[in-house]
Design an enzyme around this catalytic site. Structure first.
Site, short mmCIF file in Angstrom:
data_model
loop_
_atom_site.label_atom_id
_atom_site.label_comp_id
_atom_site.label_asym_id
_atom_site.label_seq_id
_atom_site.Cartn_x
_atom_site.Cartn_y
_atom_site.Cartn_z
N LEU A 64 -5.67 -2.91 -8.79
CA LEU A 64 -4.59 -3.49 -9.57
C LEU A 64 -3.69 -4.36 -8.69
CD1 LEU A 64 -3.54 -0.31 -11.61
CD2 LEU A 64 -5.16 -2.09 -12.26
N PRO A 65 -4.23 -5.43 -8.13
CA PRO A 65 -3.39 -6.30 -7.31
C PRO A 65 -2.29 -6.92 -8.17
CG PRO A 65 -5.62 -7.18 -7.50
CD PRO A 65 -5.60 -5.91 -8.25
N HIS A 66 -1.11 -7.03 -7.61
CA HIS A 66 0.00 -7.58 -8.37
C HIS A 66 0.98 -8.31 -7.46
CE1 HIS A 66 0.86 -3.40 -7.30
NE2 HIS A 66 2.11 -3.77 -7.15
N ALA A 67 1.71 -9.24 -8.06
CA ALA A 67 2.66 -10.03 -7.29
C ALA A 67 3.75 -10.56 -8.21
CB ALA A 67 1.93 -11.20 -6.62
#
Length: 154
Positions: A64-67
């Protein structure tokens, strides 16, 4: 909030072979640009910065990469199903083949966290993940992700 609120049909892709975690993050940033008009370079930079704080591979083949991005006005998502799992430094050390990237406005505290919790809850559902892994058609993947049961999975 439902997954359909943050995910559009054109933000769902089945991806062939990806050579590395960095290449996967590039693919995610490019997909976010195509689907939501975000700057791919800024998205990639922020994703790499977030990963440096700790990997976002949550286990079970899911990442769940997030930015947070300054140019966004709402939380948006991108879903990638990898045909070939890759090493993502996940907590369980297993390779990842389901990737849901989240991009939020810089100032979105609660909305970002709500979206992250929703995606995490949904992708902890083994039945949903099995269906996602057995399908390569983006329209089917979108339907599976946005069905009301997927968003309410506990």
């Amino acid at each position: 909030m439902q997954l359909a609120d943050i995910l559009s049909p054109n933000a769902v892709q089945a991806v062939g072979k990806v050579s590395s975690k960095k290449r996967l993050l590039q693919t995610l940033a490019e997909a976010a640009k195509a689907a939501h008009g975000v700057c791919a370079d800024a998205a990639l930079s922020h994703l790499i910065e977030r990963e440096s704080l700790g990997p976002t591979g949550v286990g079970g083949g899911v990442a769940l990469p997030h930015a947070r991005l300054p140019a966004l006005d709402r939380v948006v998502g991108v879903f990638l199903r990898l045909e070939q799992p890759i090493d993502f430094d996940a907590v369980d050390r297993k390779p990842v083949d389901i990737v849901f990237g989240l991009f939020a406005p810089e100032a979105s505290g609660v909305e970002h966290l709500k979206a992250l919790a929703l995606v995490s809850r949904s992708l902890r559902n083994p039945s949903l993940c099995a269906k996602l892994r057995s399908n390569g058609d983006p329209s089917v993947l979108y339907t599976l992700l946005t069905e009301p049961e997927a968003s309410q999975a506990a």
